[in-house]
Design a protein around this motif. Structure first.
Motif, PDB file in Angstrom:
ATOM      1  N   PRO A 284      33.370  57.997  41.021  1.00 25.58           N
ATOM      2  CA  PRO A 284      34.138  56.857  41.514  1.00 25.58           C
ATOM      3  C   PRO A 284      35.250  56.486  40.540  1.00 25.58           C
ATOM      4  N   VAL A 285      36.247  55.804  41.070  1.00 22.09           N
ATOM      5  CA  VAL A 285      37.308  55.252  40.230  1.00 22.09           C
ATOM      6  C   VAL A 285      37.208  53.738  40.279  1.00 22.09           C
ATOM      7  N   LEU A 286      37.755  53.100  39.258  1.00 24.67           N
ATOM      8  CA  LEU A 286      37.860  51.649  39.242  1.00 24.67           C
ATOM      9  C   LEU A 286      39.250  51.273  39.738  1.00 24.67           C
ATOM     10  N   ARG A 287      39.304  50.509  40.803  1.00 23.34           N
ATOM     11  CA  ARG A 287      40.582  50.065  41.355  1.00 23.34           C
ATOM     12  C   ARG A 287      40.750  48.578  41.055  1.00 23.34           C
ATOM     13  N   THR A 288      41.805  48.251  40.330  1.00 23.44           N
ATOM     14  CA  THR A 288      42.116  46.860  40.038  1.00 23.44           C
ATOM     15  C   THR A 288      43.398  46.476  40.740  1.00 23.44           C
ATOM     16  N   LEU A 289      43.346  45.432  41.545  1.00 25.78           N
ATOM     17  CA  LEU A 289      44.558  44.849  42.104  1.00 25.78           C
ATOM     18  C   LEU A 289      44.867  43.616  41.269  1.00 25.78           C
ATOM     19  N   ARG A 290      45.929  43.695  40.495  1.00 26.09           N
ATOM     20  CA  ARG A 290      46.329  42.572  39.627  1.00 26.09           C
ATOM     21  C   ARG A 290      47.569  41.908  40.210  1.00 26.09           C
ATOM     22  N   VAL A 291      47.475  40.628  40.452  1.00 27.57           N
ATOM     23  CA  VAL A 291      48.603  39.849  40.947  1.00 27.57           C
ATOM     24  C   VAL A 291      49.028  38.892  39.844  1.00 27.57           C
ATOM     25  N   VAL A 292      50.314  38.953  39.494  1.00 29.01           N
ATOM     26  CA  VAL A 292      50.862  38.121  38.421  1.00 29.01           C
ATOM     27  C   VAL A 292      51.733  37.038  39.046  1.00 29.01           C
ATOM     28  N   TYR A 293      51.498  35.799  38.616  1.00 27.41           N
ATOM     29  CA  TYR A 293      52.242  34.656  39.129  1.00 27.41           C
ATOM     30  C   TYR A 293      53.085  34.043  38.017  1.00 27.41           C
ATOM     31  N   SER A 294      54.251  33.546  38.399  1.00 30.22           N
ATOM     32  CA  SER A 294      55.126  32.859  37.463  1.00 30.22           C
ATOM     33  C   SER A 294      55.119  31.367  37.778  1.00 30.22           C
ATOM     34  N   ASP A 295      56.154  30.669  37.361  1.00 28.44           N
ATOM     35  CA  ASP A 295      56.236  29.231  37.596  1.00 28.44           C
ATOM     36  C   ASP A 295      56.181  28.938  39.091  1.00 28.44           C
ATOM     37  N   GLY A 296      55.566  27.817  39.441  1.00 30.06           N
ATOM     38  CA  GLY A 296      55.452  27.439  40.835  1.00 30.06           C
ATOM     39  C   GLY A 296      54.523  28.333  41.627  1.00 30.06           C
ATOM     40  N   GLU A 297      53.628  29.042  40.932  1.00 32.61           N
ATOM     41  CA  GLU A 297      52.673  29.962  41.568  1.00 32.61           C
ATOM     42  C   GLU A 297      53.368  31.034  42.404  1.00 32.61           C
ATOM     43  N   ARG A 298      54.560  31.431  41.949  1.00 29.64           N
ATOM     44  CA  ARG A 298      55.308  32.465  42.655  1.00 29.64           C
ATOM     45  C   ARG A 298      54.819  33.847  42.234  1.00 29.64           C
ATOM     46  N   PRO A 299      54.384  34.698  43.174  1.00 27.87           N
ATOM     47  CA  PRO A 299      53.953  36.051  42.806  1.00 27.87           C
ATOM     48  C   PRO A 299      55.162  36.906  42.421  1.00 27.87           C
ATOM     49  N   ILE A 300      55.105  37.513  41.245  1.00 26.81           N
ATOM     50  CA  ILE A 300      56.223  38.313  40.769  1.00 26.81           C
ATOM     51  C   ILE A 300      55.850  39.785  40.602  1.00 26.81           C
TER      52      ILE A 300
END
Length: 259
Positions: free
Chosen positions: A222-238
Motif C-alpha cells: 500500500p501507499v500512504l496518500r495525503t491530501l494537504r490543503v493549505v489556507y491563507s488569510d480569510g481561510e482562502r485555500p491556496i
C-alpha cells in the motif's frame, strides 16, 4: 439481527507466501526482529506457517525485494538496517527562510542521505474531485498542476501533485517549468498569500499504475496518500497537494496538545 460471519467472510484470500511475508514484515517494522537479527531458519518457518520450502522462499524474496532483509539461498537471512523514515509533516510545511532550499529537502537530509526533487510537469489541469472541492473550484474548473518526484539516495520515495488556483498564480514563476527557490510556499508568501493553516487527510491505498511506476514499488504494497490543503488569510485555500508515499518507507508522526 446480527448475522454470523462465515468462513468466507474471514478468510485471507492472499497467497500463502504473501501472508507469510506480511507477518514477517510486521515483526521487522515493529522492531521484534531488530536490524542485524537473523530470521528463523527455513525449517522453522515451514513448520510455523505449515508451508513448503518453495513457498517460504517466495516470501523471503518479497522481503529481499523490499530491501528489508538480506541473504542468499542456503545462508541465514538477516534484517537490514531499518529504512522506514519518521516524517513530521509540521516540520516542513512552512516557507523556507531566505536563501534556504525547499524545506522537504533540508528536513529529509537531517535523517541522513541525499535528497533531491525532479520536476515532471507544470500544466493547467482538471484536478481530482476531492482536490477541486478543497480549492472551491467551479464544476469542470482547472488549476495549475506542478508534479514532481522526491528522491532519497536516488530512490523515489514520494510522488507529489500540487494544485494552485489560477487566480493567484497566473503570470508568476509558478507557471513555468522550473524549480522555485525555497519551494512554492516561499513564493506564495511573497505574493501575499502566507500559509496560515494546513489540513491533512491521510489514507492507505492500493497504488495506481502511475504511482507504482513512479515510486518503483517492489510489490503491491500500500501507499500512504495525503491530501494537504493549505489556507491563507480569510481561510482562502491556496494549495491542495496529493502526496503519495511508498508505504514501506514511511511513517507519519503528528504531535499535538489535547485541549
Amino acid at each position: 439481527m446480527t448475522v454470523p460471519k462465515t468462513e468466507a467472510d474471514t478468510y485471507d484470500r492472499r497467497s500463502l507466501h504473501e501472508r507469510i511475508a506480511a507477518d514477517l514484515r510486521e515483526e521487522i517494522m515493529s522492531g521484534d526482529l531488530a536490524p542485524g537479527a537473523k530470521l528463523p531458519s527455513t525449517t522453522q518457518l515451514t513448520a510455523r506457517f505449515a508451508a513448503s520450502n518453495a513457498t517460504v522462499q517466495k516470501a523471503l524474496q518479497l522481503l529481499k525485494d523490499e530491501r528489508l532483509v538480506i541473504g542468499r539461498a542456503g545462508a541465514a537471512v538477516t534484517v537490514r538496517e531499518h529504512r522506514q523514515r519518521t516524517v513530521r509533516p509540521a516540520s516542513y510545511s512552512a516557507p523556507a527562510k531566505n536563501g534556504e532550499p525547499y524545506r522537504w529537502l533540508t528536513e529529509a537530509e537531517k535523517q541522513g542521505g541525499r535528497a533531491r526533487s525532479e520536476l515532471l510537469e507544470v500544466t493547467e489541469a482538471t484536478p481530482p474531485a476531492d482536490v477541486a472541492e478543497a480549492l472551491e473550484l467551479a464544476e469542470g474548473g482547472t488549476a495549475l498542476l506542478r508534479r514532481q518526484v522526491l528522491f532519497i539516495d536516488d530512490e523515489p520515495v514520494e510522488l507529489v501533485q500540487s494544485y494552485y488556483p489560477l487566480a493567484i498564480v497566473r503570470g508568476t514563476a509558478m507557471m513555468e517549468r522550473r524549480k522555485i527557490k525555497g519551494g512554492t510556499p516561499t513564493l506564495l508568501a511573497a505574493l501575499g498569500h502566507p500559509p496560515r493553516l494546513s489540513v491533512d487527510r491521510v489514507s492507505a491505498r492500493v497504488p495506481t499504475q502511475e504511482q507504482y511506476a513512479a515510486l518503483r514499488l517492489p510489490s503491491s504494497l500500500p501507499v500512504l496518500r495525503t491530501l494537504r490543503v493549505v489556507y491563507s488569510d480569510g481561510e482562502r485555500p491556496i494549495e491542495a497537494t496529493v502526496m503519495t508515499k511508498a508505504g514501506h518507507l514511511y511513517e507519519l508522526q503528528y504531535e499535538f496538545t489535547p485541549e
